[in-house]
Design a protein around this motif. Sequence first.
Motif, mmCIF file in Angstrom:
data_model
loop_
_atom_site.group_PDB
_atom_site.id
_atom_site.type_symbol
_atom_site.label_atom_id
_atom_site.label_comp_id
_atom_site.label_asym_id
_atom_site.label_seq_id
_atom_site.Cartn_x
_atom_site.Cartn_y
_atom_site.Cartn_z
ATOM 1 N N GLY A 89 -3.951 0.409 -4.004
ATOM 2 C CA GLY A 89 -3.044 0.556 -5.137
ATOM 3 C C GLY A 89 -2.207 1.818 -5.025
ATOM 4 O O GLY A 89 -0.991 1.802 -5.283
ATOM 5 N N ILE A 105 -2.120 -5.859 -7.668
ATOM 6 C CA ILE A 105 -1.446 -5.482 -6.427
ATOM 7 C C ILE A 105 -2.138 -6.111 -5.224
ATOM 8 O O ILE A 105 -1.492 -6.654 -4.313
ATOM 9 N N ASN A 112 -4.702 -2.400 -9.923
ATOM 10 C CA ASN A 112 -4.939 -2.472 -8.482
ATOM 11 C C ASN A 112 -5.293 -3.887 -8.039
ATOM 12 O O ASN A 112 -4.934 -4.307 -6.931
#
Length: 337
Positions: free
Chosen positions: A298, A242, A239
């Motif tokens: 995410g 991202i 995450n």
Amino acid sequence: MAVLASWVWVLAGCFSAAVARISNISVLYPPFWEESPEQLSDYRLEDGKHIINPWIFTDRMGMYRILLTETATYFARYGPENEQNLLWGLPLQFGWQYQTGRLADPTGMRDCGNELEESLCISVDSWWADVNYYLSVLPFLAAVDSGIAGLSPEQITILPPPKDQMRFCYNVSGCQSAFPETMNRWRDFFQYMQLPSSDFDGLLKKLWDAHTLSLEYPTRAFVDRYNFYSDQEASFEKNWAITVYYLGEARLPTTLIRAHSFQRGLPPRVLDDIDIAPFIPDFTPLQNKVLVTLNLLGDIDRYSGSLSLTIWESLMSTKFARKLFLNAFEEFLGTSP
């Protein structure tokens, strides 16, 4: 030009005041900053070459310190004490990784980073260390190749890790051959920096273009490292990678004071399987809230097939929108002026 000049001086004035509120700006520096090499001659010399071991914390941090030192003159017009240098985000993030134990051996099989005598060791099994390699060695070599530091690539030897040597590059020619677009993006940033016509927003764009492109290979190449971590930490790693793309589209200013304050919301240690945000008792409310937000972002990115990033890129296409986001982001973190 008059409007641009006025904007620059207002910006510099605002951050001069911010710096003045911090009596000793060095308290914001990452760990072992003063102990890390400040110039190439501080590294060990062998056979006419300076030896850099990026698997030792101070050696890798030294590359950042050299970059900050050599580029200070280009950011002087934006604020005092090199505080407005956009490269600060890199060593501060690296320092957070060290302080939270994320550069240590995650397998538990080796002492690297886990024992006092090995405290400065960076483990090649660490996902964080491997990804950061491409945000330290590549920009450093690109800066050298751009003439920023007045150095020749032939003066430098980058040492390999104890294993997985083929997953990394070690010199300008090798990195240029393996990652031409990434090296070109970093070179573009350093070359643009030297132009009299460069401006702060242009520097931000080129920095984030290079930064996000640097993640593409390591985030694909080191997925096997996830197996060394708890499900919660591995999820955070995915995450976080991202999230960086979204922050890049917003051109988050990675100056010293801001980058330091932004990190208050990051997890202060490696996550365990029992760590379920927002119910992690030894984390602050902000750290719990940030983890929940990153999990949500995410999930949205994965479920939309990154369509959400495309939409976000469109939304952040104007300076006004990016300013609104920065204000909201600082409000969210409780760091707004």
